[in-house]
Design a protein around this motif. Structure first.
Motif, PDB file in Angstrom:
ATOM      1  N   ALA A  19      37.362  39.497  52.711  1.00  0.00           N
ATOM      2  CA  ALA A  19      37.713  40.540  52.135  1.00  0.00           C
ATOM      3  C   ALA A  19      37.529  40.572  50.329  1.00  0.00           C
ATOM      4  CB  ALA A  19      39.662  40.806  51.709  1.00  0.00           C
ATOM      5  N   SER A  20      36.995  41.931  50.241  1.00  0.00           N
ATOM      6  CA  SER A  20      36.399  41.388  48.542  1.00  0.00           C
ATOM      7  C   SER A  20      37.050  41.924  47.947  1.00  0.00           C
ATOM      8  CB  SER A  20      35.409  42.852  48.375  1.00  0.00           C
ATOM      9  OG  SER A  20      35.394  44.466  49.212  1.00  0.00           O
ATOM     10  N   LYS A  21      37.160  41.840  46.376  1.00  0.00           N
ATOM     11  CA  LYS A  21      38.579  42.139  45.749  1.00  0.00           C
ATOM     12  C   LYS A  21      37.690  43.150  44.933  1.00  0.00           C
ATOM     13  CE  LYS A  21      38.392  38.597  42.714  1.00  0.00           C
ATOM     14  NZ  LYS A  21      38.824  37.376  41.730  1.00  0.00           N
ATOM     15  N   GLN A  22      39.152  44.087  44.708  1.00  0.00           N
ATOM     16  CA  GLN A  22      38.938  45.463  43.865  1.00  0.00           C
ATOM     17  C   GLN A  22      38.479  45.528  43.233  1.00  0.00           C
ATOM     18  OE1 GLN A  22      41.588  48.369  46.027  1.00  0.00           O
ATOM     19  NE2 GLN A  22      40.986  48.058  47.659  1.00  0.00           N
ATOM     20  N   ARG A  23      37.174  46.545  42.375  1.00  0.00           N
ATOM     21  CA  ARG A  23      37.157  46.503  41.171  1.00  0.00           C
ATOM     22  C   ARG A  23      37.248  47.781  40.278  1.00  0.00           C
ATOM     23  NH1 ARG A  23      32.239  42.186  40.011  1.00  0.00           N
ATOM     24  NH2 ARG A  23      33.383  40.452  40.579  1.00  0.00           N
ATOM     25  N   THR A  58      41.210  48.982  33.608  1.00  0.00           N
ATOM     26  CA  THR A  58      42.573  49.385  33.355  1.00  0.00           C
ATOM     27  C   THR A  58      42.355  50.166  33.037  1.00  0.00           C
ATOM     28  OG1 THR A  58      42.041  47.554  31.316  1.00  0.00           O
ATOM     29  CG2 THR A  58      42.558  46.801  33.639  1.00  0.00           C
TER      30      THR A  58
END
Length: 155
Positions: free
Chosen positions: A5-9, A12
């Motif tokens: 699972a890749s980090k969602q970027r 903000t």
């Protein structure tokens, strides 16, 4: 194969607000810059228009003063005063006795006067001026240099 699972970027909320504020400041600065340029253009156009009107007025005054009776140009308060010349000629006889009530002049074309006929000018405010060189010989409008023109008799 193993899927990791890749980090969602993403951005903000603070980053988005900061970008919006910075874009607002840049937009405000650029509109003020364009507004100043527009104000300079409008001011320059207005000045150019005033200069053109001034040139027109000076040219018109110059043309009218060129056709003024010699010695009649004077200032009265803030006004320029002169007597316009309607027609001109040279006198044939010498004027004696300090009166110009009757004298002979070379032929000339006078407005509203048919060729070859006598013309009645009584009550129309026309005057004859002979050898006016300064304002003392023009004002007040009285003899010996200036007389009311009643008629022209063609010879």
């Amino acid at each position: 194969m193993v899927l990791v699972a890749s980090k969602q970027r993403g951005f903000t909320l603070v980053e988005l607000v900061t970008v919006i504020v910075l874009l607002g400041i840049v937009a405000l600065a650029s509109t003020q810059f364009i507004g100043q340029g527009m104000n300079i253009f409008v001011d320059t156009s207005r000045r150019d228009s005033l200069q053109q009107e001034g040139r027109f007025v000076v040219e018109r005054i110059t043309r009218e003063v060129r056709n003024a009776l010699p010695g009649s140009v004077r200032t009265s308060g803030d006004c320029l005063e002169f007597i316009p010349v309607v027609a001109g000629s040279g006198h044939i006889d010498t004027i004696s006795g300090g009166s110009i009530a009757s004298f002979r002049a070379a032929n000339f074309s006078f407005p509203n006067c048919a060729s070859g006929s006598n013309c009645d000018f009584s009550g129309q405010g026309y005057r004859v001026a002979v050898y006016t060189v300064d304002s003392a010989s023009v004002y007040p409008l009285a003899p010996p240099q200036i007389a009311d023109l009643d008629s022209i008799a063609r010879c």
